[in-house]
Scaffold this active site. Structure first.
Site, PDB file in Angstrom:
ATOM      1  N   LYS A  46     -11.821  38.627 -56.879  1.00 31.53           N
ATOM      2  CA  LYS A  46     -10.763  38.461 -57.888  1.00 31.53           C
ATOM      3  C   LYS A  46      -9.942  39.745 -58.053  1.00 31.53           C
ATOM      4  O   LYS A  46      -8.738  39.686 -58.301  1.00 31.53           O
ATOM      5  CB  LYS A  46     -11.368  38.008 -59.214  1.00 31.53           C
ATOM      6  N   SER A  51      -9.624  36.079 -62.758  1.00 33.99           N
ATOM      7  CA  SER A  51     -10.757  35.965 -63.688  1.00 33.99           C
ATOM      8  C   SER A  51     -10.894  37.288 -64.428  1.00 33.99           C
ATOM      9  O   SER A  51     -10.505  38.342 -63.897  1.00 33.99           O
ATOM     10  CB  SER A  51     -12.024  35.694 -62.882  1.00 33.99           C
ATOM     11  N   ASN A  93      -5.636  28.229 -56.874  1.00 32.31           N
ATOM     12  CA  ASN A  93      -6.705  28.046 -57.867  1.00 32.31           C
ATOM     13  C   ASN A  93      -8.079  27.856 -57.227  1.00 32.31           C
ATOM     14  O   ASN A  93      -9.098  28.138 -57.863  1.00 32.31           O
ATOM     15  CB  ASN A  93      -6.363  26.816 -58.732  1.00 32.31           C
ATOM     16  N   TYR A 152     -17.969  38.270 -56.300  1.00 33.18           N
ATOM     17  CA  TYR A 152     -16.943  37.545 -57.066  1.00 33.18           C
ATOM     18  C   TYR A 152     -15.977  38.548 -57.711  1.00 33.18           C
ATOM     19  O   TYR A 152     -14.764  38.363 -57.668  1.00 33.18           O
ATOM     20  CB  TYR A 152     -17.636  36.676 -58.114  1.00 33.18           C
ATOM     21  N   ASP A 176      -9.718  22.688 -46.351  1.00 39.26           N
ATOM     22  CA  ASP A 176     -10.484  23.884 -46.727  1.00 39.26           C
ATOM     23  C   ASP A 176      -9.512  25.053 -46.665  1.00 39.26           C
ATOM     24  O   ASP A 176      -9.088  25.466 -45.577  1.00 39.26           O
ATOM     25  CB  ASP A 176     -11.644  24.068 -45.745  1.00 39.26           C
ATOM     26  N   GLY A 199      -7.562  23.442 -54.788  1.00 34.81           N
ATOM     27  CA  GLY A 199      -8.814  23.208 -55.519  1.00 34.81           C
ATOM     28  C   GLY A 199      -8.579  22.488 -56.822  1.00 34.81           C
ATOM     29  O   GLY A 199      -9.041  22.915 -57.878  1.00 34.81           O
ATOM     30  N   ALA A 200      -7.876  21.345 -56.754  1.00 37.33           N
ATOM     31  CA  ALA A 200      -7.446  20.686 -58.002  1.00 37.33           C
ATOM     32  C   ALA A 200      -8.105  19.325 -58.206  1.00 37.33           C
ATOM     33  O   ALA A 200      -7.625  18.509 -58.978  1.00 37.33           O
ATOM     34  CB  ALA A 200      -5.928  20.571 -58.027  1.00 37.33           C
TER      35      ALA A 200
HETATM   36  P1  NAP Z   1     -14.751  24.167 -60.334  1.00 37.50           P
HETATM   37  O1  NAP Z   1     -14.807  23.211 -61.486  1.00 37.50           O
HETATM   38  O2  NAP Z   1     -16.003  24.565 -59.644  1.00 37.50           O
HETATM   39  O3  NAP Z   1     -13.705  23.574 -59.264  1.00 37.50           O
HETATM   40  C1  NAP Z   1     -13.437  24.289 -58.087  1.00 37.50           C
HETATM   41  C2  NAP Z   1     -12.349  23.610 -57.317  1.00 37.50           C
HETATM   42  O4  NAP Z   1     -12.097  24.391 -56.125  1.00 37.50           O
HETATM   43  C3  NAP Z   1     -12.720  22.218 -56.866  1.00 37.50           C
HETATM   44  O5  NAP Z   1     -11.574  21.394 -56.915  1.00 37.50           O
HETATM   45  C4  NAP Z   1     -13.149  22.444 -55.411  1.00 37.50           C
HETATM   46  O6  NAP Z   1     -12.950  21.308 -54.572  1.00 37.50           O
HETATM   47  C5  NAP Z   1     -12.181  23.532 -55.004  1.00 37.50           C
HETATM   48  N1  NAP Z   1     -12.601  24.264 -53.815  1.00 37.50           N
HETATM   49  C6  NAP Z   1     -13.708  25.028 -53.645  1.00 37.50           C
HETATM   50  N2  NAP Z   1     -13.724  25.550 -52.401  1.00 37.50           N
HETATM   51  C7  NAP Z   1     -12.599  25.093 -51.780  1.00 37.50           C
HETATM   52  C8  NAP Z   1     -12.062  25.273 -50.480  1.00 37.50           C
HETATM   53  N3  NAP Z   1     -12.670  26.032 -49.554  1.00 37.50           N
HETATM   54  N4  NAP Z   1     -10.888  24.645 -50.180  1.00 37.50           N
HETATM   55  C9  NAP Z   1     -10.257  23.865 -51.097  1.00 37.50           C
HETATM   56  N5  NAP Z   1     -10.727  23.664 -52.346  1.00 37.50           N
HETATM   57  C10 NAP Z   1     -11.897  24.278 -52.671  1.00 37.50           C
HETATM   58  O7  NAP Z   1     -14.057  25.543 -60.754  1.00 37.50           O
HETATM   59  P2  NAP Z   1     -13.130  25.941 -61.998  1.00 37.50           P
HETATM   60  O8  NAP Z   1     -14.006  26.476 -63.056  1.00 37.50           O
HETATM   61  O9  NAP Z   1     -12.153  24.857 -62.292  1.00 37.50           O
HETATM   62  O10 NAP Z   1     -12.394  27.202 -61.359  1.00 37.50           O
HETATM   63  C11 NAP Z   1     -11.075  27.156 -60.815  1.00 37.50           C
HETATM   64  C12 NAP Z   1     -10.625  28.587 -60.547  1.00 37.50           C
HETATM   65  O11 NAP Z   1     -10.667  29.321 -61.776  1.00 37.50           O
HETATM   66  C13 NAP Z   1     -11.508  29.350 -59.570  1.00 37.50           C
HETATM   67  O12 NAP Z   1     -10.708  30.174 -58.747  1.00 37.50           O
HETATM   68  C14 NAP Z   1     -12.392  30.197 -60.474  1.00 37.50           C
HETATM   69  O13 NAP Z   1     -12.848  31.360 -59.821  1.00 37.50           O
HETATM   70  C15 NAP Z   1     -11.424  30.500 -61.593  1.00 37.50           C
HETATM   71  N6  NAP Z   1     -12.069  30.866 -62.854  1.00 37.50           N
HETATM   72  C16 NAP Z   1     -12.871  29.988 -63.528  1.00 37.50           C
HETATM   73  C17 NAP Z   1     -13.446  30.383 -64.735  1.00 37.50           C
HETATM   74  C18 NAP Z   1     -14.322  29.484 -65.545  1.00 37.50           C
HETATM   75  O14 NAP Z   1     -14.863  29.961 -66.570  1.00 37.50           O
HETATM   76  N7  NAP Z   1     -14.507  28.216 -65.199  1.00 37.50           N
HETATM   77  C19 NAP Z   1     -13.198  31.678 -65.242  1.00 37.50           C
HETATM   78  C20 NAP Z   1     -12.382  32.541 -64.525  1.00 37.50           C
HETATM   79  C21 NAP Z   1     -11.806  32.121 -63.344  1.00 37.50           C
HETATM   80  P3  NAP Z   1     -14.102  20.167 -54.401  1.00 37.50           P
HETATM   81  O15 NAP Z   1     -14.183  19.451 -55.709  1.00 37.50           O
HETATM   82  O16 NAP Z   1     -13.620  19.304 -53.299  1.00 37.50           O
HETATM   83  O17 NAP Z   1     -15.371  20.915 -54.090  1.00 37.50           O
END
Ligand code: NAP
Length: 244
Positions: A161, A144, A92, A157, A65, A16-17
């Protein structure tokens, strides 16, 4: 031991990068010298891989996926063929479908568990044979604050986590004698697409007075990867939120 890890001989996969926290982690790993496989689901990560290559690094974008075992198997095979065996895995990829108790459907629950939790099992299982042969590996799971707190997304969620942190400790305990560390990094409220639209509401809850940056999460991931003595831990970063 160097304080900043030199990953020049290592191959990393970040799931998910294509954007957000995962993209920042992929860039940081490449800056530390790793060859990096950048996984995405639908938004191609080819531009990010090209950016790393233009700076002299090695990187490929791999669509898959991660909640699907067949996709994960094909992804790992392709990365091994093009970059070499993976010895750094950052789980991630994640989704945050905001739901209250009353509007959470069974489909939302199943999808969240599949993408946020089952994927960690599938990717870990797929990379472990190569790590075990090499007797060296680093696995970092992006959890998280919602693993321990209520958070703003929902109980599904929270559960995904908390389960991820259970996998982290379980694998860490069983792999510690094989040179493989497994840790979690648990951010709260980082500026990405996942939190867009909630900025004003969430900043008011953060004692530091701002949201975190993806690069700050990436820095914690690098710290964990560089430390062979740390395993089974969760590193939290949240601008002081848990002091409230
Ligand atoms: P984001 O901007 O929504 O990006 C999510 C990423 O995950 C995207 O690259 C997306 O790919 C990919 N993804 C989603 N479903 C997938 C699947 N089935 N297979 C492969 N890739 C997939 O999220 P983020 O905020 O960077 O979050 C990244 C991680 O940090 C997550 O695990 C989230 O729960 C955790 N987190 C985030 C926060 C926050 O405040 N942002 C806080 C705590 C934890 P596509 O672009 O192709 O859709």
């Amino acid at each position: 031991m160097s304080i900043n890890p030199d990953l020049g001989t290592h191959v990393a996969l970040v799931t998910g990068a294509s954007r957000g926290i995962g993209a920042a982690i992929a860039l940081a790993l490449a800056e530390a010298g790793a060859s990096v496989a950048i996984n995405y689901r639908q938004n191609s990560a080819e531009a990010l891989a090209a950016r790393i290559r233009s700076r002299g690094g090695r990187a490929i974008a791999v669509g898959a996926d991660v909640s699907q075992a067949t996709h994960v198997a094909a992804m790992i095979e392709r990365v091994a063929a093009e970059l070499g065996p993976i010895d750094v895995l950052v789980n991630n990829a994640g989704i945050g479908i905001a739901r209250g108790i009353d509007d959470l459907s069974e489909a939302d629950f199943d999808q969240t568990i599949a993408v946020n939790l089952k994927s960690v099992f599938l990717c870990t299982r797929a990379v472990l044979p190569a790590m075990r042969r090499r007797r060296w590996g680093r696995i970092v799971n992006i959890s998280s604050g919602a693993a321990r707190g209520a958070g703003g997304i929902g109980v599904h969620y929270n559960a995904s986590k908390a389960g991820m942190e259970g996998l982290t400790r379980g694998y860490a305990a069983r792999l510690v004698t094989e040179g493989i560390t497994v840790n979690a990094v648990a951010p709260s409220l980082i500026e990405t697409d996942m939190t867009s639209g909630r900025r004003d509401e969430v900043v008011a809850r953060i004692p530091l007075g701002r949201m975190g940056y993806p690069q700050e999460v990436a820095q914690a991931v690098l710290m964990v990867i560089g430390n062979p003595y740390m395993t089974g831990q969760t590193v939290q970063l949240n601008g002081g939120t848990n002091f409230l």
